[in-house]
Write an enzyme that holds these catalytic residues in place. Sequence first.
Site, PDB file in Angstrom:
ATOM      1  N   CYS A   1       0.839  -1.197   0.000  1.00  0.00           N
ATOM      2  CA  CYS A   1       0.000   0.000   0.000  1.00  0.00           C
ATOM      3  C   CYS A   1       0.882   1.259   0.000  1.00  0.00           C
ATOM      4  CB  CYS A   1      -0.982  -0.041   1.163  1.00  0.00           C
ATOM      5  SG  CYS A   1      -2.423   1.037   0.947  1.00  0.00           S
TER       6      CYS A   1
ATOM      7  N   HIS B   1      -3.328  -5.872   0.982  1.00  0.00           N
ATOM      8  CA  HIS B   1      -2.646  -6.069   2.263  1.00  0.00           C
ATOM      9  C   HIS B   1      -2.556  -7.560   2.634  1.00  0.00           C
ATOM     10  CE1 HIS B   1      -2.456  -1.868   3.835  1.00  0.00           C
ATOM     11  NE2 HIS B   1      -3.454  -1.688   2.979  1.00  0.00           N
TER      12      HIS B   1
ATOM     13  N   GLU C   1      -0.725  -8.871   4.851  1.00  0.00           N
ATOM     14  CA  GLU C   1      -0.549  -9.002   6.302  1.00  0.00           C
ATOM     15  C   GLU C   1      -1.881  -8.982   7.045  1.00  0.00           C
ATOM     16  OE1 GLU C   1      -0.865  -4.576   5.756  1.00  0.00           O
ATOM     17  OE2 GLU C   1      -0.116  -6.292   4.611  1.00  0.00           O
TER      18      GLU C   1
END
Length: 218
Positions: free
Chosen positions: A87, A195, A197
């Site tokens: 990002c 994302h 994660e």
Amino acid sequence: MKSAVLVFPGSNCDRDMAVALETVTGKTPHMVWHGDSTLPDGLDIIAIPGGFSYGDYLRSGAMASRANIIDAVVKAANSGVNVLGVCNGFQILTEIGLLPGALMRNENIDFICKDVALSVGQSQSVFTSGYKKDETITIPVAHHDGNYFADDDGLNRLEDNDQIAFRYAKNINGSARNIAGILNAHGNVLGMMPHPERAIDSKHGGADGLRLFESLLS
């Protein structure tokens, strides 16, 4: 595997990134402040997390690209250390020249926050070996400036060199050729807007991102 997560004023995914890395490696990442000028020795992976570094003043990633720690990151990447930018991290990687192109305002001018389907563009890199080429995975996005742009020659080079890691199954932000994530020519730098994660535990909605971090470990 020894890892580090950069932290800027305005980072808001640094903790998520650290948790993902620790989950896979069993080791706590080094949290490196933007004002530092050196990185820990012997790193295998440097992660640049999402958020709004320096409030995204000027443009996303522009001020972060001038931070003290950046020279060390560029030197490490050029020496072969793996670098993951997610990002805002992807935006920073384009600003500092480790990845080509630029991230512009979303085509519809809206902030987009939702799970999206991605197609795996290639599965031969250190980041993507845990996936199958053309596999569809689900990863969340949360961005306002994720519209990837490069000129036609640049886009053709990405295609020809197999540098497109992920594409949106359905274009959500205007990105050229549905690009959601790209690699550098050497394959050790990955920038992506979604994302991974945030997708490491099925109890939290999905675990398709976990394989990216497991790929790095393997």
